[in-house]
Design an enzyme around this catalytic site. Structure first.
Site, PDB file in Angstrom:
ATOM      1  N   SER A   8      12.934-115.264 -61.201  1.00 37.71           N
ATOM      2  CA  SER A   8      12.636-116.650 -61.550  1.00 37.71           C
ATOM      3  C   SER A   8      13.698-117.550 -60.943  1.00 37.71           C
ATOM      4  CB  SER A   8      12.625-116.828 -63.075  1.00 37.71           C
ATOM      5  OG  SER A   8      12.540-118.208 -63.373  1.00 37.71           O
ATOM      6  N   HIS A  57       8.874-116.255 -59.152  1.00 36.47           N
ATOM      7  CA  HIS A  57       8.333-116.974 -60.305  1.00 36.47           C
ATOM      8  C   HIS A  57       8.902-118.392 -60.308  1.00 36.47           C
ATOM      9  CE1 HIS A  57       6.711-117.029 -64.474  1.00 36.47           C
ATOM     10  NE2 HIS A  57       7.789-117.741 -64.778  1.00 36.47           N
ATOM     11  N   ASP A 108       9.043-121.926 -62.371  1.00 32.38           N
ATOM     12  CA  ASP A 108       8.834-122.530 -63.688  1.00 32.38           C
ATOM     13  C   ASP A 108       8.740-124.039 -63.586  1.00 32.38           C
ATOM     14  OD1 ASP A 108       8.928-120.294 -65.530  1.00 32.38           O
ATOM     15  OD2 ASP A 108      11.028-120.076 -64.941  1.00 32.38           O
ATOM     16  N   MET A 153       8.308-127.465 -65.737  1.00 31.65           N
ATOM     17  CA  MET A 153       8.478-127.959 -67.119  1.00 31.65           C
ATOM     18  C   MET A 153       8.366-129.479 -67.160  1.00 31.65           C
ATOM     19  SD  MET A 153      11.812-125.775 -68.169  1.00 31.65           S
ATOM     20  CE  MET A 153      11.906-123.999 -67.928  1.00 31.65           C
ATOM     21  N   HIS A 168       4.302-120.950 -63.019  1.00 31.05           N
ATOM     22  CA  HIS A 168       4.155-120.984 -64.476  1.00 31.05           C
ATOM     23  C   HIS A 168       4.252-122.430 -64.931  1.00 31.05           C
ATOM     24  CE1 HIS A 168       6.228-119.763 -68.562  1.00 31.05           C
ATOM     25  NE2 HIS A 168       5.045-120.332 -68.741  1.00 31.05           N
ATOM     26  N   MET A 188       4.482-125.057 -67.580  1.00 31.34           N
ATOM     27  CA  MET A 188       4.795-125.334 -68.995  1.00 31.34           C
ATOM     28  C   MET A 188       4.573-126.816 -69.219  1.00 31.34           C
ATOM     29  SD  MET A 188       8.099-122.869 -69.278  1.00 31.34           S
ATOM     30  CE  MET A 188       8.218-122.703 -67.511  1.00 31.34           C
ATOM     31  N   MET A 218       5.111-114.599 -73.182  1.00 29.69           N
ATOM     32  CA  MET A 218       6.489-115.094 -73.230  1.00 29.69           C
ATOM     33  C   MET A 218       7.294-114.228 -74.203  1.00 29.69           C
ATOM     34  SD  MET A 218       6.592-117.474 -71.046  1.00 29.69           S
ATOM     35  CE  MET A 218       8.348-117.776 -71.320  1.00 29.69           C
ATOM     36  N   GLY A 255      11.383-122.794 -72.006  1.00 25.29           N
ATOM     37  CA  GLY A 255      12.157-124.025 -71.810  1.00 25.29           C
ATOM     38  C   GLY A 255      13.487-123.783 -71.117  1.00 25.29           C
ATOM     39  N   PHE A 256      14.066-122.625 -71.373  1.00 25.57           N
ATOM     40  CA  PHE A 256      15.395-122.360 -70.833  1.00 25.57           C
ATOM     41  C   PHE A 256      15.531-120.891 -70.429  1.00 25.57           C
ATOM     42  CE2 PHE A 256      15.664-125.894 -73.733  1.00 25.57           C
ATOM     43  CZ  PHE A 256      16.359-126.840 -72.984  1.00 25.57           C
ATOM     44  N   GLY A 313      18.117-117.582 -69.764  1.00 30.93           N
ATOM     45  CA  GLY A 313      19.314-117.059 -70.420  1.00 30.93           C
ATOM     46  C   GLY A 313      19.191-116.781 -71.903  1.00 30.93           C
ATOM     47  N   ASP A 338       7.941-112.567 -69.569  1.00 28.64           N
ATOM     48  CA  ASP A 338       8.842-113.597 -69.039  1.00 28.64           C
ATOM     49  C   ASP A 338       9.800-114.060 -70.131  1.00 28.64           C
ATOM     50  OD1 ASP A 338       9.980-115.754 -67.690  1.00 28.64           O
ATOM     51  OD2 ASP A 338       8.176-117.011 -67.797  1.00 28.64           O
ATOM     52  N   GLY A 397      15.091-114.017 -64.572  1.00 27.19           N
ATOM     53  CA  GLY A 397      15.882-115.090 -63.983  1.00 27.19           C
ATOM     54  C   GLY A 397      17.355-114.734 -63.984  1.00 27.19           C
TER      55      GLY A 397
HETATM   56  C1  DX5 Z   1      11.563-119.764 -69.627  1.00 26.24           C
HETATM   57  C2  DX5 Z   1      10.990-119.543 -68.268  1.00 26.24           C
HETATM   58  C3  DX5 Z   1      11.423-118.271 -67.675  1.00 26.24           C
HETATM   59  C4  DX5 Z   1      12.889-118.210 -67.340  1.00 26.24           C
HETATM   60  C5  DX5 Z   1      13.337-116.787 -67.438  1.00 26.24           C
HETATM   61  O1  DX5 Z   1      11.090-120.949 -70.130  1.00 26.24           O
HETATM   62  O2  DX5 Z   1       9.576-119.532 -68.337  1.00 26.24           O
HETATM   63  O3  DX5 Z   1      10.668-117.954 -66.516  1.00 26.24           O
HETATM   64  O4  DX5 Z   1      13.166-118.680 -66.046  1.00 26.24           O
HETATM   65  O5  DX5 Z   1      14.701-116.775 -67.309  1.00 26.24           O
HETATM   66  P1  DX5 Z   1      15.562-115.623 -67.979  1.00 26.24           P
HETATM   67  O6  DX5 Z   1      15.189-114.343 -67.309  1.00 26.24           O
HETATM   68  O7  DX5 Z   1      16.952-116.058 -67.690  1.00 26.24           O
HETATM   69  O8  DX5 Z   1      15.253-115.600 -69.446  1.00 26.24           O
HETATM   70 ZN    ZN Z   2       8.377-118.677 -66.588  1.00 22.40          ZN
END
Ligand code: DX5
Ligand code: ZN
Length: 222
Positions: free
Chosen positions: A12, A37, A39, A41, A70, A72, A141, A146-147, A149, A179, A201
């Protein structure tokens, strides 16, 4: 269990360098990854902002990776065309917001690309059932979106097991993707539950080349 080259590790780029996203993509491509991937948002459906179709289109010009986009977004139906035009290979939309999901899936598929449906950790699989024969991918999910880490929610694997059982029983073809918070320590759990695509990610981009190769080898994509 046997490793399977059909399994995919999808980095990601949310965890990449946003001043040099093309380099983050190239790093994954040079590593031998097949998917990336992306993201998107909107600050409404999730409490964060990322980037839009212009960024996807510009990244597309320099990359042969499979673009796993993806969305969101509260109203993904309003933004399908720009992300299709940008060169997405697969667009996943969330089940939770109110819009015409079937119409949106049809819009994506009739443009010649793949369609995915996503649910958050708190959403049950029931609402997905009517769409299982229509989508190319179901994304579960494993964090609240949203974030990057955050910590992987193991409890979501129950939904993966149920969906992969339904897929087998009914002879369906959709891929199962997870994810959020995915690291090498979760790979066996995911593969045992029938997951095909693992998005990572932080756990991908924080590693050096040897660590990333090890991660891909555990998934079976190497
Ligand atoms: C979260 C995203 C993920 C995110 C995953 O809202 O949809 O795709 O980038 O990142 P890690 O692997 O760091 O949780
Ligand atoms: Zn994602």
């Amino acid at each position: 269990m046997d490793k399977d080259y059909n399994k995919i590790l999808a980095p990601s780029i949310l965890a990449g360098n946003h001043a040099h996203l093309a380099e983050s993509l190239k790093l994954a491509e040079d590593d031998g990854r097949r998917w990336i991937h992306l993201d998107i948002m909107d600050g409404h459906f999730v409490p964060n902002l990322s980037f839009g179709p212009q960024t996807v289109a510009d990244l597309r010009k320099g990359s042969g990776l499979f673009f796993d986009v993806h969305l969101m977004l509260d109203q993904p139906n309003l933004y399908l065309e720009p992300f299709i035009e940008a060169g997405s290979d697969l667009i996943s939309i969330h089940l939770e917001p109110q819009y015409d999901h079937r119409k949106a899936i049809n819009t994506i598929k009739s443009s010649g690309i793949q369609a995915g449906l996503v649910i958050n950790p708190a959403t049950e699989i029931d609402g997905l059932i009517p769409f299982l024969s229509e989508v190319d991918l179901i994304l579960l999910m494993t964090v609240n979106p949203g974030f990057g880490g955050q910590s992987f929610m193991e409890s979501v694997m129950e939904k993966a097991r149920k969906l992969s059982q339904i897929r087998e029983d009914e002879g369906l073809q959709f891929l199962l993707e997870v994810d959020g918070g995915v690291g090498p320590e979760h790979v066996d759990l995911c593969l045992d539950a029938g997951v095909d695509v693992l998005v990572a990610g932080t756990a991908y981009y924080k590693r050096d080349a040897a660590g990333r190769r090890d991660f891909a080898q555990i998934v079976g994509e190497c």
